[in-house]
Design an enzyme around this catalytic site. Sequence first.
Site, mmCIF file in Angstrom:
data_model
loop_
_atom_site.group_PDB
_atom_site.id
_atom_site.type_symbol
_atom_site.label_atom_id
_atom_site.label_comp_id
_atom_site.label_asym_id
_atom_site.label_seq_id
_atom_site.Cartn_x
_atom_site.Cartn_y
_atom_site.Cartn_z
ATOM 1 N N GLN A 31 4.421 -0.425 -2.666
ATOM 2 C CA GLN A 31 4.790 -1.467 -1.719
ATOM 3 C C GLN A 31 4.819 -2.839 -2.399
ATOM 4 O O GLN A 31 4.361 -2.985 -3.528
ATOM 5 C CB GLN A 31 3.783 -1.482 -0.554
ATOM 6 C CG GLN A 31 2.328 -1.578 -0.996
ATOM 7 C CD GLN A 31 1.346 -0.950 -0.011
ATOM 8 O OE1 GLN A 31 1.645 -0.788 1.163
ATOM 9 N NE2 GLN A 31 0.160 -0.595 -0.497
ATOM 10 N N HIS A 62 -12.181 -5.381 10.863
ATOM 11 C CA HIS A 62 -13.086 -4.485 10.143
ATOM 12 C C HIS A 62 -14.266 -4.030 11.003
ATOM 13 O O HIS A 62 -14.634 -2.862 11.002
ATOM 14 C CB HIS A 62 -13.526 -5.146 8.839
ATOM 15 C CG HIS A 62 -12.368 -5.380 7.908
ATOM 16 N ND1 HIS A 62 -12.155 -6.560 7.255
ATOM 17 C CD2 HIS A 62 -11.313 -4.582 7.584
ATOM 18 C CE1 HIS A 62 -11.039 -6.465 6.527
ATOM 19 N NE2 HIS A 62 -10.512 -5.282 6.726
ATOM 20 N N GLU A 106 -7.634 5.482 -0.829
ATOM 21 C CA GLU A 106 -6.546 4.497 -0.764
ATOM 22 C C GLU A 106 -5.449 4.939 -1.718
ATOM 23 O O GLU A 106 -5.712 5.234 -2.877
ATOM 24 C CB GLU A 106 -7.105 3.121 -1.146
ATOM 25 C CG GLU A 106 -6.092 2.061 -1.538
ATOM 26 C CD GLU A 106 -5.156 1.648 -0.393
ATOM 27 O OE1 GLU A 106 -5.662 1.253 0.675
ATOM 28 O OE2 GLU A 106 -3.919 1.729 -0.582
ATOM 29 N N GLY A 138 -4.142 9.858 1.201
ATOM 30 C CA GLY A 138 -5.065 10.176 2.289
ATOM 31 C C GLY A 138 -4.658 11.413 3.070
ATOM 32 O O GLY A 138 -5.507 12.192 3.517
ATOM 33 N N ASP A 155 -7.353 3.326 8.445
ATOM 34 C CA ASP A 155 -7.099 1.891 8.297
ATOM 35 C C ASP A 155 -5.800 1.753 7.513
ATOM 36 O O ASP A 155 -5.792 1.465 6.328
ATOM 37 C CB ASP A 155 -8.279 1.261 7.554
ATOM 38 C CG ASP A 155 -8.043 -0.215 7.259
ATOM 39 O OD1 ASP A 155 -7.036 -0.775 7.726
ATOM 40 O OD2 ASP A 155 -8.880 -0.803 6.538
ATOM 41 N N SER A 156 -4.699 1.974 8.208
ATOM 42 C CA SER A 156 -3.397 2.026 7.549
ATOM 43 C C SER A 156 -2.593 0.769 7.829
ATOM 44 O O SER A 156 -2.944 -0.045 8.676
ATOM 45 C CB SER A 156 -2.619 3.226 8.083
ATOM 46 O OG SER A 156 -2.288 3.010 9.449
ATOM 47 N N PRO A 162 4.418 3.752 2.903
ATOM 48 C CA PRO A 162 3.497 4.851 2.586
ATOM 49 C C PRO A 162 2.669 5.318 3.778
ATOM 50 O O PRO A 162 2.120 6.416 3.754
ATOM 51 C CB PRO A 162 2.605 4.255 1.479
ATOM 52 C CG PRO A 162 2.764 2.774 1.589
ATOM 53 C CD PRO A 162 4.132 2.527 2.130
#
Lengths: 275, 275
Positions: A31, A62, A106, A138, A155-156, A162
């Site tokens: 990316q 978070h 990740e 993942g 947590d995308s 991706p």
Amino acid sequence: MELWFTEKQTPTFGITAKIRETFVHEKTEFQQLDMIDTEEFGRMLVLDGMVMTTIKDEFVYHEMVAHPALNTHPNPKKVLVVGGGDGGVIREVIKHPGVEKAVLVEIDGKVIEYSKQYLPEIAGKLDDPKVEVLVNDGYMHILEHKNEYDVIMVDSTEPVGPAAPLFERGFYQGIYEALKDDGIFVAQTDNPWFKADLIQKVSKDVKEIFPIVRVYGANIPTYPSGLWTFTMGSKTYDPLEVDESQIAEMDTKYYSPRLHKAAFVLPKFVEDLVK
Amino acid sequence: MELWFTEKQTPTFGITAKIRETFVHEKTEFQQLDMIDTEEFGRMLVLDGMVMTTIKDEFVYHEMVAHPALNTHPNPKKVLVVGGGDGGVIREVIKHPGVEKAVLVEIDGKVIEYSKQYLPEIAGKLDDPKVEVLVNDGYMHILEHKNEYDVIMVDSTEPVGPAAPLFERGFYQGIYEALKDDGIFVAQTDNPWFKADLIQKVSKDVKEIFPIVRVYGANIPTYPSGLWTFTMGSKTYDPLEVDESQIAEMDTKYYSPRLHKAAFVLPKFVEDLVK
């Protein structure tokens, strides 16, 4: 000369922030990655033109990924974070003393590298001995692990690039199987103003797999519409049946025991979306 | 050529919206008034460069000014709205069948005129027989009325320009006296991300006058930070002691009986501001 970064959150609407400095502008294997310093929100990680996190408001996202699930599961020991290479969710996860191991998977190692370098307040706990960091896909990690995790957090980025497979029904099925018999999963599921269809689809898909499905929200100023949703799928425990008086007060700035259930009370138009 | 309207919500951060058309660009006696049509949020009223309301998200603000107070007071008959010339709060107020009279005092007649013309979905109830519209100074109206209203709602712009006096302690004292013995007042009090000082000051001032003071929030995408706060001062009734099961379900898109108390559960950093 003034430099302003503008994120088009939709084709015809966006946010704009004056920047002091650009640290990174790089096309990684996966990316476009930008690390900039803004006047209003401080340092900011931008992926494919979308704000991922900023020093000023990162705590909301978070905390709200991590604590509702970890305070719903009575004894979470092993936690998986899919994505989240900035390390913010991991930092919150290991605030829970019962967590023995937190695994981060990740896909883009550059996110981890630059977060450690430019966002140490966020990424600083990635070197904690309880934390295992894997630079990997993942989706594959999920398929390769069965009956292993107490809590899985997704947590995308948005479902483009991706992260697109992380919004597929098959991925949620894989998560179900990677969780223990009383496991809980939570995913960020975008905003109800511009992405109502997505929230609706995820909610429907997750309901076909998990017996307990709950959606909650939080205010994140730098994310589209300022209202972000999270979808929780649970095999056994219901976040709404938690005794809030038994939740330990933690070092947080957004989440609190008092907010635990209130976060699940959605505006009526959002409630209608996920009915 | 593409035209974009940008509101600098702070000197270094803002929102930007592609516009289809500008209907009004006029300096009134009190402020700069713009009525534009945006692609994402539809028609939009802008005063002194600040978004006041849009067709797409107006329901949040208008419902959340009106319903928490009206569902806290057991029998509100006479209601005053200070400001709010677009008529959105009035529209919500008269959804309550017990309300016999709703008075609007707007200082700028042009806001009413152009809202009726360009925002009929919002302003359409200003001609209702229960509604009295006064083009006048709200501050003076408050000082001239004693022991008269059940509920007073302050729907002002930011504390700059004509609305500045509406954030003074003396104004809240006037409101206290204009209310009946069991009256309730509510005011919009900006956002906690960029205007923490304001929220803190208003909360402190109102606490010196009203025995019951509560702050609640709502998500408004076109307002700074997406999280808006409202401060309620009450002589007798506590919004947190309302029996939610007794609140009538209404024709709303944001507020619901379920949200009545949850809206008062604030993020921890906001809770700390108004302690």
